[in-house]
Design an enzyme around this catalytic site. Sequence first.
Site, PDB file in Angstrom:
ATOM      1  N   TYR A   1       0.842  -1.210   0.000  1.00 45.49           N
ATOM      2  CA  TYR A   1       0.000   0.000   0.000  1.00 45.49           C
ATOM      3  C   TYR A   1       0.875   1.257   0.000  1.00 45.49           C
ATOM      4  O   TYR A   1       0.633   2.205  -0.775  1.00 45.49           O
ATOM      5  CB  TYR A   1      -0.893  -0.039   1.247  1.00 45.49           C
ATOM      6  CG  TYR A   1      -1.822   1.133   1.419  1.00 45.49           C
ATOM      7  CD1 TYR A   1      -2.966   1.273   0.639  1.00 45.49           C
ATOM      8  CD2 TYR A   1      -1.577   2.105   2.401  1.00 45.49           C
ATOM      9  CE1 TYR A   1      -3.830   2.346   0.815  1.00 45.49           C
ATOM     10  CE2 TYR A   1      -2.435   3.177   2.588  1.00 45.49           C
ATOM     11  CZ  TYR A   1      -3.560   3.292   1.797  1.00 45.49           C
ATOM     12  OH  TYR A   1      -4.417   4.354   1.969  1.00 45.49           O
TER      13      TYR A   1
ATOM     14  N   LYS B   1       1.112   4.304  -2.736  1.00 48.28           N
ATOM     15  CA  LYS B   1       0.817   5.708  -2.386  1.00 48.28           C
ATOM     16  C   LYS B   1       2.034   6.600  -2.619  1.00 48.28           C
ATOM     17  O   LYS B   1       1.894   7.766  -2.992  1.00 48.28           O
ATOM     18  CB  LYS B   1       0.326   5.790  -0.936  1.00 48.28           C
ATOM     19  CG  LYS B   1      -1.022   5.110  -0.710  1.00 48.28           C
ATOM     20  CD  LYS B   1      -2.117   5.738  -1.563  1.00 48.28           C
ATOM     21  CE  LYS B   1      -3.501   5.219  -1.253  1.00 48.28           C
ATOM     22  NZ  LYS B   1      -4.536   5.864  -2.078  1.00 48.28           N
TER      23      LYS B   1
HETATM   24  P1  NAP Z   1     -13.168   2.915   1.567  1.00 47.43           P
HETATM   25  O1  NAP Z   1     -14.211   3.407   2.480  1.00 47.43           O
HETATM   26  O2  NAP Z   1     -12.715   1.508   1.631  1.00 47.43           O
HETATM   27  O3  NAP Z   1     -13.616   3.266   0.066  1.00 47.43           O
HETATM   28  C1  NAP Z   1     -12.839   2.860  -1.017  1.00 47.43           C
HETATM   29  C2  NAP Z   1     -13.498   3.367  -2.281  1.00 47.43           C
HETATM   30  O4  NAP Z   1     -12.700   2.945  -3.412  1.00 47.43           O
HETATM   31  C3  NAP Z   1     -14.879   2.801  -2.468  1.00 47.43           C
HETATM   32  O5  NAP Z   1     -15.708   3.793  -3.009  1.00 47.43           O
HETATM   33  C4  NAP Z   1     -14.656   1.693  -3.482  1.00 47.43           C
HETATM   34  O6  NAP Z   1     -15.805   1.524  -4.260  1.00 47.43           O
HETATM   35  C5  NAP Z   1     -13.549   2.281  -4.326  1.00 47.43           C
HETATM   36  N1  NAP Z   1     -12.794   1.278  -5.065  1.00 47.43           N
HETATM   37  C6  NAP Z   1     -11.993   0.310  -4.559  1.00 47.43           C
HETATM   38  N2  NAP Z   1     -11.492  -0.435  -5.541  1.00 47.43           N
HETATM   39  C7  NAP Z   1     -11.992   0.060  -6.712  1.00 47.43           C
HETATM   40  C8  NAP Z   1     -11.844  -0.290  -8.071  1.00 47.43           C
HETATM   41  N3  NAP Z   1     -11.080  -1.316  -8.441  1.00 47.43           N
HETATM   42  N4  NAP Z   1     -12.494   0.439  -9.011  1.00 47.43           N
HETATM   43  C9  NAP Z   1     -13.284   1.480  -8.640  1.00 47.43           C
HETATM   44  N5  NAP Z   1     -13.462   1.865  -7.353  1.00 47.43           N
HETATM   45  C10 NAP Z   1     -12.825   1.156  -6.411  1.00 47.43           C
HETATM   46  O7  NAP Z   1     -11.829   3.767   1.702  1.00 47.43           O
HETATM   47  P2  NAP Z   1     -11.550   5.273   2.152  1.00 47.43           P
HETATM   48  O8  NAP Z   1     -10.982   5.216   3.487  1.00 47.43           O
HETATM   49  O9  NAP Z   1     -12.709   6.140   1.858  1.00 47.43           O
HETATM   50  O10 NAP Z   1     -10.337   5.584   1.165  1.00 47.43           O
HETATM   51  C11 NAP Z   1     -10.457   6.429   0.037  1.00 47.43           C
HETATM   52  C12 NAP Z   1      -9.047   6.763  -0.436  1.00 47.43           C
HETATM   53  O11 NAP Z   1      -8.350   7.429   0.617  1.00 47.43           O
HETATM   54  C13 NAP Z   1      -8.198   5.538  -0.789  1.00 47.43           C
HETATM   55  O12 NAP Z   1      -7.376   5.823  -1.892  1.00 47.43           O
HETATM   56  C14 NAP Z   1      -7.356   5.344   0.448  1.00 47.43           C
HETATM   57  O13 NAP Z   1      -6.167   4.676   0.165  1.00 47.43           O
HETATM   58  C15 NAP Z   1      -7.136   6.777   0.862  1.00 47.43           C
HETATM   59  N6  NAP Z   1      -6.767   6.933   2.266  1.00 47.43           N
HETATM   60  C16 NAP Z   1      -7.618   6.544   3.265  1.00 47.43           C
HETATM   61  C17 NAP Z   1      -7.226   6.721   4.593  1.00 47.43           C
HETATM   62  C18 NAP Z   1      -8.093   6.330   5.749  1.00 47.43           C
HETATM   63  O14 NAP Z   1      -7.616   6.419   6.886  1.00 47.43           O
HETATM   64  N7  NAP Z   1      -9.317   5.923   5.554  1.00 47.43           N
HETATM   65  C19 NAP Z   1      -5.975   7.278   4.867  1.00 47.43           C
HETATM   66  C20 NAP Z   1      -5.155   7.659   3.831  1.00 47.43           C
HETATM   67  C21 NAP Z   1      -5.569   7.484   2.525  1.00 47.43           C
HETATM   68  P3  NAP Z   1     -16.479   0.133  -4.663  1.00 47.43           P
HETATM   69  O15 NAP Z   1     -16.132  -0.881  -3.634  1.00 47.43           O
HETATM   70  O16 NAP Z   1     -17.913   0.527  -4.717  1.00 47.43           O
HETATM   71  O17 NAP Z   1     -15.913  -0.169  -6.018  1.00 47.43           O
END
Ligand code: NAP
Length: 247
Positions: free
Chosen positions: A155, A159
Amino acid sequence: MYRLDDQVALVTGASRGIGRAISLALAQAGAHVALLSRSAADLERVAEEISAGGGQAEVHVCDVTDADGVAAVVKEIIERHGALHILVNNAGTTRDNLVLRMSDEEWRVPLEINLKGAFNTIRASSRPMLKQRYGRIINITSVVGVTGNAGQANYAASKAGLIGLTKSIAKELASRNITVNAVGPGYIHTDMTAGITEQVKNKLLEAIPLGRLGEPDDVAPAVVFLASKAAGYITGQTLLVDGGMVM
Ligand code: NAP
C-alpha cells in the site's frame, strides 16, 4: 467559499468513505459530479444525496483497473457535457501483510487499483484537459506514502508511487493550465480503517497533535480548494490532512 459552478468533475471510489464526502463537497460547491466505483447501488445512494442537496450527479459503474472501461467513461462525460474540468483519483484498497508473508496477489492488487487505476484515468482525461487548456487533477495518496508503514509495504509503495506520478504529470501538463496535486489523509474513520483495534487507535492518537482521528469531511475541503480556480498557482504538491501527524 470556493465555487465550482459549471464545472464537471469525475471522482473515483465515490461510493463511500472519503470519495463520497469529496463528491458531496464538490457538488455543494456547484460542480456536476460523475461518480465512479464498482457498486451501482451505493453510487445511486450518493447521487440521491447530492440531488437532495440541490446538486447534480451521474453514476458510472466501472473498475478503475479496466483501462478501456475508464476511457469509455471519460468519453461519455465529454460527449454529454463537452468538458471534464476536475479529476479526483480516490479509489483505493489495502491488502496488509508483512513482506515476509506477502503473496504476489497481495502485492499486485493495491498497486493495480491505487496506482495503475489513477494512471488509467489520468491518461484518459489528459487529452480533453489539454484541448480545453484547463484541468485540475487531485490524487488521494496517504501519509504512509510519505512515512512508510510496517505491514503495508504494498500500500505504501502504491501511495508513494502516486506522489511521483503527481509530480511527473504536473510537469507534463503545466503549460496547458492543468494542475496536478496530491492529498494525503492521515487516519480517517471509514470502512478502510474500521478494523483498527482500540490499542492501535490509542497509539495513533498519541502521535496526532490534534488529538483525534480524522473524518471524511476533514479531507473533502482540501480537495475542493485544490480543484478551485483559487489554487491555480499550486501544482505538484502533496497536502497532508492528518491532524499534524507528519510534520
Ligand atoms: P473505503 O471506504 O474503503 O472506500 C474505497 C473506495 O474505493 C470505495 O468507493 C470503493 O468503491 C472504491 N474502489 C476500490 N477499488 C476500486 C476499483 N477497483 N475500481 C473502482 N473503485 C474502487 O476507503 P476510504 O478510506 O474512503 O479511502 C479512500 C481513499 O483514501 C483511498 O485511496 C485510500 O487509500 C485513501 N486513504 C484513506 C485513509 C483512511 O484512513 N481511511 C488514509 C489515507 C488514505 P467500490 O467498492 O464501490 O468499487
